[in-house]
Design an enzyme around this catalytic site. Structure first.
Site, PDB file in Angstrom:
ATOM      1  N   GLY A 161      29.549  39.179  29.921  1.00 52.64           N
ATOM      2  CA  GLY A 161      29.420  39.696  28.134  1.00 52.64           C
ATOM      3  C   GLY A 161      30.477  39.182  27.373  1.00 52.64           C
ATOM      4  O   GLY A 161      30.691  39.415  26.406  1.00 52.64           O
ATOM      5  N   ARG A 172      23.245  28.583  28.392  1.00 51.14           N
ATOM      6  CA  ARG A 172      24.181  29.702  28.881  1.00 51.14           C
ATOM      7  C   ARG A 172      25.373  29.123  29.460  1.00 51.14           C
ATOM      8  O   ARG A 172      25.555  28.216  29.755  1.00 51.14           O
ATOM      9  CB  ARG A 172      23.445  30.353  29.815  1.00 51.14           C
ATOM     10  N   HIS A 191      52.742  70.490  43.303  1.00 55.66           N
ATOM     11  CA  HIS A 191      52.100  71.404  44.373  1.00 55.66           C
ATOM     12  C   HIS A 191      50.676  71.223  44.829  1.00 55.66           C
ATOM     13  O   HIS A 191      50.305  71.119  45.835  1.00 55.66           O
ATOM     14  CB  HIS A 191      52.701  73.011  43.919  1.00 55.66           C
ATOM     15  N   SER A 210      62.069  54.108  56.977  1.00 55.41           N
ATOM     16  CA  SER A 210      60.573  54.773  56.693  1.00 55.41           C
ATOM     17  C   SER A 210      60.505  54.362  55.105  1.00 55.41           C
ATOM     18  O   SER A 210      61.416  55.277  54.564  1.00 55.41           O
ATOM     19  CB  SER A 210      60.017  55.681  57.029  1.00 55.41           C
ATOM     20  N   ARG A 266      23.034  35.382  42.943  1.00 55.65           N
ATOM     21  CA  ARG A 266      24.438  35.674  43.335  1.00 55.65           C
ATOM     22  C   ARG A 266      24.775  36.464  44.311  1.00 55.65           C
ATOM     23  O   ARG A 266      23.804  37.464  44.392  1.00 55.65           O
ATOM     24  CB  ARG A 266      25.154  35.822  41.918  1.00 55.65           C
ATOM     25  N   MET A 290      31.051  35.637  27.222  1.00 56.36           N
ATOM     26  CA  MET A 290      30.594  34.262  26.352  1.00 56.36           C
ATOM     27  C   MET A 290      29.503  34.537  25.846  1.00 56.36           C
ATOM     28  O   MET A 290      28.394  35.396  25.832  1.00 56.36           O
ATOM     29  CB  MET A 290      31.328  33.344  27.406  1.00 56.36           C
ATOM     30  N   TYR A 320      54.220  49.744  60.625  1.00 53.60           N
ATOM     31  CA  TYR A 320      53.114  50.502  60.534  1.00 53.60           C
ATOM     32  C   TYR A 320      53.222  50.960  59.112  1.00 53.60           C
ATOM     33  O   TYR A 320      54.129  51.159  58.470  1.00 53.60           O
ATOM     34  CB  TYR A 320      53.197  51.720  61.618  1.00 53.60           C
ATOM     35  N   LYS A 337      27.061  30.232  38.089  1.00 56.54           N
ATOM     36  CA  LYS A 337      25.565  30.032  38.072  1.00 56.54           C
ATOM     37  C   LYS A 337      25.003  28.851  38.078  1.00 56.54           C
ATOM     38  O   LYS A 337      23.988  28.713  38.886  1.00 56.54           O
ATOM     39  CB  LYS A 337      25.182  30.494  36.236  1.00 56.54           C
ATOM     40  N   CYS A 357      55.859  55.562  54.241  1.00 53.86           N
ATOM     41  CA  CYS A 357      54.925  56.745  54.421  1.00 53.86           C
ATOM     42  C   CYS A 357      54.907  57.397  53.021  1.00 53.86           C
ATOM     43  O   CYS A 357      54.584  58.558  52.806  1.00 53.86           O
ATOM     44  CB  CYS A 357      55.672  58.130  55.331  1.00 53.86           C
TER      45      CYS A 357
END
Lengths: 908, 908
Positions: free
Chosen positions: B108, B99, B484, B794, B366, B110, B881, B29, B861
């Site tokens: 929220g 602040r 399944h 794999s 921001r 602090m 990959y 901030k 995989c």
């Protein structure tokens, strides 16, 4: 210029080029023959062709290295000189045997050819000399059969269909003659029969193999030598080496030795003997012999062998003549040799001898096999005699052999010829013989009457325990090494086989057990070998030797304890188990499982807890368990009297405590006062697809922290009670199935809080340790994180093996035996720690754990803790102790000592 | 002497000590406020006390470092000068807000105190100046409430019981007044009401906290500053940091800023806005505002906020005035600022502003949150505008955001306030809304009519597939991510939640589904978020954007492909799946599961094989499957047109193909012509305690080699068919569940033999690779042995995670959500690769595998292959990959590109 190596080692006439230390070069047989010659013993002369020659032979594609023949011929000449005979000489012929001989014994894997030198020219002379044409033609037909099989067929690479090989064809010719004449055995054949058969043999060989059987003695000799070399890469030998992990480059030696005959008449004999009694270890000459016989007749079982002396007599031959009585002079000579060999080799020897025309010949000596009690007695006796050191004695007994002392065993001889019904997992060691019973009640009824019964079930449950105790053995068709039956039986040291897949059906109604097609009834006798996991039909004899009854056992164990550095604890869940283990030398408890304490009447409190709606309801139910658990722990602490006691918090999933069957659910609902629907729903909710990987161990303690709190409180209150009674206590609380540091912290926080509360309330301070099982693979990988908090580790290699391989022990029975048989795995990893996988994880766990906590105490409490090669591994990777079932404690003590000795040997 | 650091950074009047780059020191901030000031924007002046000061404060046990007060007072004087007002001055008072502001947003967590400087002395002046006593007393009571809560209670470490805190007591006083006067909302309270309440507030504070509310402005200010520091170690903030793994040593900055008010009259206003539309990405100013209001009124939802301009209008405010229309000059000023911030920060900004007496003040800027389609559009637009590079654009879109394009999603706003029925495992992504149906038939019946239904079952089986397809979503009470339902849904990209433990009962007869006490009927509407695994009651709105409809999607993916080095393949079992995946950018198939090909009609051949007595019978049954399998593979090869296709041999245990229920067993017996008893016995025999660790994968291929042979034959014959049709093929045969080298060799031997046979028979030569899954932990540990034989690896991280943790995915639902919530695990390891455990094994596997085979191709995989942080990890450890379900392919492509960008950033 490279000097060519020496290929041929002569022996005979009191001189030998080799000696016993040259096993690598001359093979075991050749080296020991040379040694016997050097010791001045009567050995038929001959020569050994070295193993290096074998390697050269293969390097040169089956050609002899230059110089070999010359060396061999020179040695042959020396033999001829000693024997005053000539090889192939029609007037005074010498005969040879050709035998293989590798570094390690490879029984039956390679080839032998006997009676080499028998030709159409030498046979008449031999008949004339011996006056025994039957003997000569019998020897000749053996030569033709062996030679045509080994040299002309196998070594030539001919692969006939099964039953079509030359040997089988020749055997068929003998059978024809027997059938025609109505003979029972080969002994009935006459000289003429054999002479006729020799002719038929030679015709058949020529017809089938396309070549005549050679009538040239030198051709016979070299053909046989080359065939022995070839057999090193024969199919059987190669696959044997693959299995036993022996290297190909060892090669085999070839022993060419003068033939002597024990079957030339009544002044001839042959025998096998041991320098000490291999069954008892007594320092007596022990052996068997036969007059006018060949070596193979003694061991073949067709004729009953005689005892060589009175102490060797058994019921079957007590009326038969001894060598000592029949040929007293030769016996004395043999006994002198026996004593010399025993002291010279400083170990019991297994020897073969032949007497030919009143002359004794030694054919072989090697270290003799012995059973467990004998091994112990011999080892301790030899120390007393000053022959060997205590360390050597400790290394002489195989740890597995102690099993024979700790449990009754099936007589191995009887087992060999017994009818096997099936196999399963070896869950409880030893042997058992009993009538089949199919229910626990029946087992109790008959068992308490003193009848011998074997309880056969699909599986057992806590309700069966009353019938398991009086049974001789327990056999289940399902379940694995961690099944109820296995755990209970192992704790008791009772014979048990689980997961016997060969049982295809247990029919409680019809009271039958089916092993495939073979259906047995309740009351039928069966025998079990729980150490191997084999089931047999009928009654097999049992052998029992208690450790107390075994001479030398205590002494040997004391020596082992002096040598070993690894601690040995026991797994024990009751004061009784603990007491038994201490008697067998346990130094502490490495694992007290608490789940068994939750069965029986207590199960109702557990079920109340399970059915509770919230933590408060669970706490209420647990309060009922608290005093019982406290009593459990107090009892164990008292027996252990200050020795460390590792208590594992509740491990199994909750569904193990609720019934699956409708009637039992109804009973549960009625007793707890809830609707059956609610019970059924809870059972459904708790059921798991893979309980092994489910909601158990510390996962349960984390979601049900009140269980951890109750158990901790029970432990600490028991500690306080002991302290007030001046009983020493060393409690170690073990959190099961930890996989992350956060899990451990969660549980330790509860334990520490309860400890503070108990101390505050009782005003008694006490020490305790909190540690964890390392059984989940991840735990080993993050051991450095976990050891930041944990004061000790204990490897749970049962579960770790399951997870590292991905094998459910309860299910692996369908493929694991196959894997071991086909050598896809060298061993069953649940028996012996898999070093490449599980062992690697253990090493990672040890090194990462100690990296952050140098003094981290590390043990193992899986069943591997009592398996010798696994104990060795635990020693090698620096564990502090192993823990095993009470009956394996002596085994672990001995194995741990041997591990140290192996280290010392390596360092030398 | 050590120079003391600068503690206070002034901003205001066009000058600022700090800038946007100083986030670590000034907090997000403070740094952005300084930047706005430097950009010449109107920001209420003030000063930021650095995060380092916070650390000093705690190091000195709550004392200020020397020099802080002096620096702060100097900055305060500069503010007074700019504002031409004086803090606490009865004549012309200045008010401050205090602040917190940490490096990272901690929403929220602090504290904030507003209206500091209101005292009995300054209040009359302010009333006179504003002519608005209600405004002033309202501000005063807010100050008292905030201060007494934050400073006097929380920062003082007072921990009252719930509902007894000072704030609650003060709120209760307001409620009393409202009740007494029959007021509906706070807006109804009059100036007198607030004035009276201010008096009551002060009395209550003194009575409850024992100290008066301070009337000294400086005391108010420093009390507030210290309270913000204290809140850094407040309970909420600490536990937030533990969860988010933020370090304690960051500290918080404190922003002291001149108060401006949007609620002083109709020349005042307040609003929040985005420099571009966060929902569409359009380059339009987008925001909401309210006249005469405070910032919190805009977001609180009590008043309907107005749109700042016409393009921001939505249905709820289309009739309400815009800022553009109401205050055109100020709007223009704001729009200029908006453009400047957008280009200056080169990213969409979320800004807060207040208009006080016709003067615009910027309070905050921001980076703004945006949805997936907007993120893509903004990133690609900004490249077009020349604001950012393509690389930057690729890094701007979170890969997870692509999910929003690929599936309909529940509107997040609606989801926040929806009634949650329960949670389960997120098995299929996206959102679904439909009526509950309890049977597949019903689902088919209604679904094909176009009705929206959700199929709710305990579990699904292959017989349910016809009802699963037409359903919007699938919800099961049991089963895990490999059940399944999960497998089928994932393949289709269909919304699915499995293992929803909150479903306590599915009553097919009564047609009800119980979520604990809440019972829904068939036909009731539910909504599902399958990405998160949450179920809601009623109809929630769905948002859908297809990738084709998303502007910039293709462009962004092309850029990602140019950057990434990791290959992206797909898991696909059918030509349809393969086609869909290619359209989404898949470069090959990393996993074709063959077990799905064994269901349906083919199951009968499988069952025949299972019931066969021997290998010959099995081969006969398998011959029926051969042509079907060949067709399967041909279809996939054709679609893939030469791209690599990895086919995994049969993996599941055989019991998945036989029915457990009696009627189905009867049907099976009848159809196969065997006794029911035989079927039942077979089913019993095949059933397993832990199927996950059972007789499956290559274990099956080893004991049933004819299955491996049949599948290999089908693959190779399909290859030959393609070759004959000039279709390119790159088959890669993958052996599942390998744990030892010997297992792999066994299977490879069969595959190679079949290949030779097919080549010989068809006279077509072809290339193929044989590799293995690395999923068993042991396989990773002995990767150096396996890679001697295997051509590719794999990683099957689903199973590897199960075994490494010892978690059954199907059962972990009872504790895993708890673990993640309590942060015993940072993430669900089935979602995101566990780096310390599973990841470590993967690294071991990669390094040991490549040590013996440099060019070893390695992929993954498991489902992790489509999860962004796991993709990053796969890139880091050097995989070739990743392979994932078709609908995750774009996510993997983007994540792989970002992994490269992260590398480049690190190297810089």
């Amino acid at each position: 210029m490279k000097t060519s190596p020496k290929y041929v080692y002569f022996f005979g006439g009191g001189k030998a080029d080799g000696n016993a230390a040259m096993k690598n070069l001359l093979g075991g047989k050749g080296a020991n023959i040379a040694e016997m010659v050097k010791l001045g013993m009567p050995v038929p002369p001959g020569y050994t062709i070295t193993t290096e020659t074998c390697n050269e032979f293969f390097k040169n594609n089956g050609k002899h290295p230059p110089g070999l023949k010359k060396e061999a011929n020179a040695a042959l000449a020396r033999v001829e000189e000693i024997m005053n005979q000539k090889f192939g000489d029609p007037k005074n012929p010498l005969l040879f045997s050709v035998r293989s001989g590798a570094r390690a014994s490879m029984p039956g894997m390679m080839e032998t050819v006997l009676n080499i030198g028998l030709t159409t020219k030498t046979i008449p002379t031999l008949i004339a000399k011996t006056g025994n044409p039957r003997f000569v033609y019998d020897a000749y037909r053996r030569l033709i059969a062996m030679y045509s099989d080994v040299v002309m067929e196998k070594a030539a690479g001919i692969e006939p269909e099964e039953g079509k090989g030359i040997r089988a064809r020749l055997e068929a010719l003998i059978d024809k003659v027997k059938k025609k004449n109505g003979y029972q055995t080969d002994l009935d054949l006459t000289a003429e029969d054999w002479e006729g058969l020799c002719g038929q043999f030679k015709n058949t060989v020529k017809k089938v193999l396309g070549k005549p059987f050679p009538d040239d003695p030198m051709k016979q000799l070299w053909g046989s030598i080359d065939a022995v070399f070839q057999s090193w890469f024969g199919k059987r030998a190669v696959s044997y080496r693959r299995i036993e992990k022996l290297p190909d480059h060892w090669g085999t030696a070839v022993n060419v030795q003068t033939m002597v005959f024990g079957n030339m008449g009544d002044d001839c004999a042959t025998g096998v003997a041991f320098t000490r009694n291999p069954a008892t270890g007594d320092n007596n000459f022990y052996g068997e012999w036969l007059i006018n016989a060949q070596g193979e007749d003694v061991v073949a079982g067709i004729r009953t062998p005689f005892a060589i002396n009175n102490v060797s007599k058994v019921s079957s031959n007590k009326h038969l003549p001894t060598l000592e009585g029949t040929m007293p002079k030769l016996y004395k000579q043999l006994d002198r040799i026996r004593r010399k060999l025993d002291t010279h080799y400083k170990d019991m020897q297994d020897i073969e001898f032949t007497i030919q025309n009143d002359t004794l010949y030694m054919l072989q000596t090697r270290v003799g096999k012995r059973n467990g009690p004998a091994a112990i007695k011999m080892a301790t006796d030899m120390v007393k005699q000053g022959l060997i050191s205590k360390k050597m004695a400790v290394s002489r007994v195989r740890p597995e052999q102690l099993d024979e002392l700790l449990h009754p065993m099936i007589d191995p001889k009887a087992e060999k010829v017994a009818k096997k019904l099936g196999g399963g997992l070896p869950a409880g060691p030893g042997g058992a013989v009993g009538k089949i019973v199919l229910t626990a009640d029946k087992a109790e009824e008959l068992g308490t009457k003193g009848e011998k019964v074997v309880l056969v079930r699909e599986e057992t449950s806590p309700e069966d325990v009353h019938g398991m105790k009086p049974a001789q053995g327990i056999l289940t068709s399902k379940g694995g090494m961690t099944s109820h039956a296995a755990l209970v039986a192992r704790g008791w040291g009772k014979c048990c086989i689980v997961g016997c897949g060969d049982i295809t059906h247990v029919d409680i109604k019809k009271k039958t057990v089916s092993f495939g097609g073979r259906v047995l009834k309740e009351g039928d006798w069966i025998s079990m070998n729980g150490t191997k996991g084999a089931v047999y039909e009928g009654v097999l004899p049992l052998i029992t030797t208690g450790p107390e009854k075994t001479p030398g056992f205590k002494k040997l164990m004391t020596w082992a304890d002096q040598i070993r550095t690894l601690g040995v604890r026991t797994n024990a869940d009751t004061p009784e188990d603990a007491k038994a283990a201490i008697a067998l030398g346990a130094e502490g408890i490495g694992l007290t499982r608490t789940e068994h304490m939750f069965f029986g009447d207590r199960m109702w409190a557990v079920r109340e807890m399970i059915m509770a709606e919230d933590a408060k309801g669970r706490e209420k139910a647990l309060r009922k368990l608290l005093p019982m658990q406290r009593k459990d722990f107090y009892g164990i602490f008292k027996v252990m009297a200050g020795r460390p006691v590792t208590i594992r918090l509740l491990d199994p999933p909750l569904h193990e405590f609720v019934p699956n069957e409708k009637p039992a659910q109804k009973e549960m609902a009625a007793r707890l006062g809830v609707p059956v629907k609610t019970v059924t729903a809870k059972v459904d909710f708790l059921s798991e697809f893979n309980p092994m990987l489910g909601h158990r161990g510390c996962r349960l303690g984390i979601t049900h922290s009140e269980i951890t709190a109750m158990q901790s409180r029970a432990i600490f209150e028991a500690v306080v009670k002991c302290r007030k009674q001046k009983i020493k206590v060393s409690p170690e609380i073990m959190v099961p199935l930890v996989g992350t540091e956060a899990e451990f912290i969660d549980q330790k926080t509860i334990i520490d809080r309860v400890a503070r509360e108990v101390m505050k309330k009782t005003k008694v301070k006490f020490k305790y340790m909190v540690g964890t099982m390392i059984e989940v693979p991840r735990a080993a990988l993050v051991a450095d994180q976990i050891a930041l908090e944990a004061e000790f580790f204990s490897f749970g290699t049962n579960d770790m093996t399951q997870m590292t391989f991905g094998y459910s022990r309860d299910d692996a029975g369908t493929f694991l035996p196959d894997y071991v048989e086909r050598k896809i795995l060298p061993d069953d990893p649940f028996q012996s720690i898999d070093r490449d996988g599980v062992g690697e994880l253990m090493e990672i766990g040890v090194s990462r754990g100690r990296a952050v906590r140098k003094d981290l105490k590390i043990g193992i409490c899986g069943e591997h803790g009592g398996e010798p090669s696994s104990v060795t591994f635990c020693h090698q990777i620096g564990l502090d102790y192993v823990s095993c079932s009470p009956f394996r404690v002596p085994i672990a003590r001995l194995a741990a000592a041997q591990a140290v000795l192996a280290d010392q040997k390596k360092k030398k």
